[in-house]
Motif scaffolding. Structure first.
Motif, PDB file in Angstrom:
ATOM      1  N   LYS A 319      27.247  49.799  47.076  1.00 26.23           N
ATOM      2  CA  LYS A 319      26.498  48.575  46.851  1.00 26.23           C
ATOM      3  C   LYS A 319      25.882  48.576  45.456  1.00 26.23           C
ATOM      4  N   GLY A 320      26.246  47.581  44.652  1.00 30.94           N
ATOM      5  CA  GLY A 320      25.734  47.499  43.283  1.00 30.94           C
ATOM      6  C   GLY A 320      26.693  48.018  42.235  1.00 30.94           C
ATOM      7  N   ALA A 321      27.829  48.565  42.636  1.00 30.34           N
ATOM      8  CA  ALA A 321      28.804  49.078  41.672  1.00 30.34           C
ATOM      9  C   ALA A 321      30.201  48.629  42.077  1.00 30.34           C
ATOM     10  N   GLN A 322      30.884  47.941  41.174  1.00 31.10           N
ATOM     11  CA  GLN A 322      32.216  47.430  41.456  1.00 31.10           C
ATOM     12  C   GLN A 322      33.152  47.659  40.270  1.00 31.10           C
ATOM     13  N   LEU A 323      34.417  47.867  40.586  1.00 31.26           N
ATOM     14  CA  LEU A 323      35.499  47.787  39.618  1.00 31.26           C
ATOM     15  C   LEU A 323      36.201  46.455  39.831  1.00 31.26           C
ATOM     16  N   TYR A 324      36.692  45.820  38.757  1.00 35.07           N
ATOM     17  CA  TYR A 324      37.311  44.510  38.928  1.00 35.07           C
ATOM     18  C   TYR A 324      38.416  44.283  37.902  1.00 35.07           C
ATOM     19  N   THR A 325      39.280  43.346  38.239  1.00 35.40           N
ATOM     20  CA  THR A 325      40.269  42.833  37.308  1.00 35.40           C
ATOM     21  C   THR A 325      40.433  41.340  37.563  1.00 35.40           C
ATOM     22  N   TYR A 326      40.518  40.541  36.491  1.00 35.17           N
ATOM     23  CA  TYR A 326      40.654  39.087  36.606  1.00 35.17           C
ATOM     24  C   TYR A 326      41.676  38.569  35.604  1.00 35.17           C
ATOM     25  N   ALA A 349      41.688  28.708  15.404  1.00 40.39           N
ATOM     26  CA  ALA A 349      42.898  28.326  16.133  1.00 40.39           C
ATOM     27  C   ALA A 349      42.605  27.748  17.508  1.00 40.39           C
ATOM     28  N   ALA A 350      41.399  27.960  18.042  1.00 37.36           N
ATOM     29  CA  ALA A 350      41.029  27.434  19.365  1.00 37.36           C
ATOM     30  C   ALA A 350      40.561  25.993  19.242  1.00 37.36           C
ATOM     31  N   ASP A 351      41.411  25.146  18.670  1.00 35.49           N
ATOM     32  CA  ASP A 351      41.090  23.737  18.479  1.00 35.49           C
ATOM     33  C   ASP A 351      41.649  22.944  19.649  1.00 35.49           C
ATOM     34  N   ARG A 352      41.544  21.622  19.569  1.00 31.73           N
ATOM     35  CA  ARG A 352      42.027  20.772  20.649  1.00 31.73           C
ATOM     36  C   ARG A 352      43.492  21.069  20.952  1.00 31.73           C
ATOM     37  N   GLY A 353      43.795  21.194  22.237  1.00 31.47           N
ATOM     38  CA  GLY A 353      45.146  21.456  22.674  1.00 31.47           C
ATOM     39  C   GLY A 353      45.499  22.919  22.845  1.00 31.47           C
ATOM     40  N   ALA A 354      44.663  23.824  22.343  1.00 35.60           N
ATOM     41  CA  ALA A 354      44.922  25.251  22.482  1.00 35.60           C
ATOM     42  C   ALA A 354      44.537  25.716  23.886  1.00 35.60           C
ATOM     43  N   ASP A 355      45.349  26.578  24.472  1.00 37.19           N
ATOM     44  CA  ASP A 355      45.142  27.048  25.845  1.00 37.19           C
ATOM     45  C   ASP A 355      44.755  28.523  25.845  1.00 37.19           C
ATOM     46  N   PRO A 356      43.489  28.854  26.102  1.00 32.45           N
ATOM     47  CA  PRO A 356      43.084  30.263  26.152  1.00 32.45           C
ATOM     48  C   PRO A 356      43.397  30.889  27.511  1.00 32.45           C
ATOM     49  N   SER A 357      43.795  32.139  27.489  1.00 32.01           N
ATOM     50  CA  SER A 357      44.018  32.886  28.721  1.00 32.01           C
ATOM     51  C   SER A 357      43.695  34.345  28.453  1.00 32.01           C
ATOM     52  N   GLY A 358      43.515  35.107  29.534  1.00 29.88           N
ATOM     53  CA  GLY A 358      43.212  36.512  29.342  1.00 29.88           C
ATOM     54  C   GLY A 358      43.207  37.279  30.652  1.00 29.88           C
ATOM     55  N   ILE A 359      43.363  38.585  30.540  1.00 32.77           N
ATOM     56  CA  ILE A 359      43.260  39.477  31.681  1.00 32.77           C
ATOM     57  C   ILE A 359      42.283  40.580  31.331  1.00 32.77           C
ATOM     58  N   VAL A 360      41.417  40.930  32.285  1.00 30.17           N
ATOM     59  CA  VAL A 360      40.362  41.923  32.031  1.00 30.17           C
ATOM     60  C   VAL A 360      40.377  42.994  33.112  1.00 30.17           C
ATOM     61  N   VAL A 361      39.920  44.187  32.742  1.00 30.57           N
ATOM     62  CA  VAL A 361      39.660  45.271  33.676  1.00 30.57           C
ATOM     63  C   VAL A 361      38.276  45.797  33.347  1.00 30.57           C
ATOM     64  N   GLY A 362      37.384  45.844  34.339  1.00 28.61           N
ATOM     65  CA  GLY A 362      36.011  46.205  34.003  1.00 28.61           C
ATOM     66  C   GLY A 362      35.249  46.879  35.120  1.00 28.61           C
ATOM     67  N   ILE A 363      34.002  47.190  34.811  1.00 28.84           N
ATOM     68  CA  ILE A 363      33.080  47.812  35.750  1.00 28.84           C
ATOM     69  C   ILE A 363      31.736  47.105  35.674  1.00 28.84           C
ATOM     70  N   LEU A 364      31.121  46.901  36.829  1.00 31.53           N
ATOM     71  CA  LEU A 364      29.776  46.317  36.903  1.00 31.53           C
ATOM     72  C   LEU A 364      28.902  47.272  37.697  1.00 31.53           C
ATOM     73  N   TYR A 365      27.717  47.559  37.145  1.00 31.46           N
ATOM     74  CA  TYR A 365      26.769  48.458  37.801  1.00 31.46           C
ATOM     75  C   TYR A 365      25.384  47.847  37.744  1.00 31.46           C
ATOM     76  N   ASP A 366      24.845  47.472  38.895  1.00 32.71           N
ATOM     77  CA  ASP A 366      23.468  46.987  39.015  1.00 32.71           C
ATOM     78  C   ASP A 366      22.559  48.156  39.375  1.00 32.71           C
ATOM     79  N   PHE A 367      21.435  48.265  38.700  1.00 32.82           N
ATOM     80  CA  PHE A 367      20.505  49.353  38.984  1.00 32.82           C
ATOM     81  C   PHE A 367      19.059  48.860  38.906  1.00 32.82           C
TER      82      PHE A 367
END
Length: 367
Positions: A319-326, A349-367
């Motif tokens: 509880k309070g610690a997670q690994l994630y990917t999005y 380059a992120a002007d009108r019509g540009a499509d941003p995308s991404g994939i992440v791998v991370g860690i969240l820790y609440d303390f």
């Protein structure tokens, strides 16, 4: 003898009791939310030339201190919350929710800097852990600064009612600064009505901005959302409308979102969200624009809508610690340039019509 923060807390409590002072509670808390990202831009020649990048991001990480004292049924409290750049170091002292207030049978009163009731409602469709490029605050509310409605407002007074049979309300009044006359001073009023019943949560919020975009004009938004946890499935839905007033008329935009999370085993969950921003309408001439935070913008005219997609997996260590990917993608039409809600790709380059995308791998820790 080892000396710990717990020892210090007990010592302070003992001194307070010996001196006849009221018992005080202190809490140091924080969140470390870090991920490794691979992002891309597509859809226009400039976006294709930029392609994308790799980076490490800190996503709304924080460190805070809370203190409270109870006296004859009344609680006096204060909080200082600072952003922390866990990726590169540094950040802003007291840059996040920082306030003092009173709580009792009448409800809760706070004064300082804090999220608005309008922003709070977004939690009903946020089925992911923490924030990051998967956050939809940019496309949904134009972000949290400039003319955006997803705000953490400075110089605010907020009142939250007690809950009555599942019903409650929140009202916040905020000022952008204190150094202008009342005819030009930026002012905000945000109001929400909330309802809880077992596993159902629902809310309706309205917010008005005065003098934010242009002196003498008022902008407003309304937002509705609901969430229900079936156990085997958590579902959230939200809808909002933004209206901006300019000298030449109005700009109006609608947005709808649907999210879901499915448990996977005892510690995992798959989450997803799909949303759609409608074309920008209103009475203002075609080509009229409104700037939000981090490059998010409304463009009055055709082909000004967008779609947002998110799919992720979270694994709870404890509880309070997670690994994630999005994985996240925003498909902007030719006259739309919505960006990630947190850590957007703020490049030319992120002007009108540009499509941003991404994939992440991370860690969240609440303390």
């Amino acid at each position: 003898m080892r000396f710990t923060f717990t020892s210090l807390t007990l010592a302070i409590a003992a001194l307070a009791a010996a001196s006849g002072a009221q018992a005080q509670q202190y809490t140091i808390y924080g969140r470390a939310n870090l991920d490794f990202e691979k992002t891309e831009l597509r859809g226009t020649p400039a976006a294709e030339a930029f392609s994308g990048n790799q980076r490490v991001s800190s996503n709304s990480s924080r460190l805070g201190v809370r203190a409270s004292t109870q006296f004859e049924g009344l609680t006096v409290f204060a909080q200082v919350e600072s952003g922390v750049s866990w990726d590169a170091g540094g950040d802003t002292l007291a840059g996040r929710d920082t306030f003092a207030g009173l709580e009792g049978t009448f409800g809760k009163i706070r004064i300082g800097k804090m999220d608005t009731p309008m922003k709070d409602l977004g939690g009903l469709t946020d089925r992911f852990k923490g924030t990051g490029i998967q956050d939809d605050g940019g496309i949904a509310m134009l972000g949290g600064s400039s003319n955006g409605f997803g705000r953490r407002q400075s110089n605010s007074l907020r009142y939250d009612t007690p809950e009555f049979s599942g019903f409650g309300a929140s009202l916040q009044y905020g000022l952008d600064n204190e150094d202008k006359g009342s005819s030009e001073q930026k002012k905000l009023v945000s109001l929400s009505f909330n309802y809880r019943l077992d596993k159902l949560k629902a809310a309706l919020a309205v917010e008005q901005h005065r003098n934010f975009n242009e002196p003498g004009f008022k902008d407003h938004a309304w937002r509705i959302g609901a969430n229900y946890d079936f156990g085997f499935l958590n579902v959230g839905a939200g809808y909002n409308e933004l209206t901006y007033k300019v000298a030449a008329g109005t700009l109006k935009r609608k947005y709808a979102a649907l999210s879901a999370a499915v448990p996977v085993g005892p510690k995992g969950a798959i989450s997803a969200r799909f949303s759609k921003a409608g074309a920008v309408g209103g009475s203002a001439p075609e080509g009229t624009t409104i700037a939000g935070a981090d490059g998010n913008q409304l463009f009055r005219g055709a082909d000004s809508g967008a779609r947002y997609y998110m799919l992720g997996y979270e694994h709870t260590i404890f509880k309070g610690a997670q690994l994630y990917t999005y994985w996240t993608r925003i498909d902007n039409q030719a006259n739309a340039n919505y960006r990630f809600g947190v850590n957007p790709l703020n490049v030319t380059a992120a002007d009108r019509g540009a499509d941003p995308s991404g994939i992440v791998v991370g860690i969240l820790y609440d303390f």
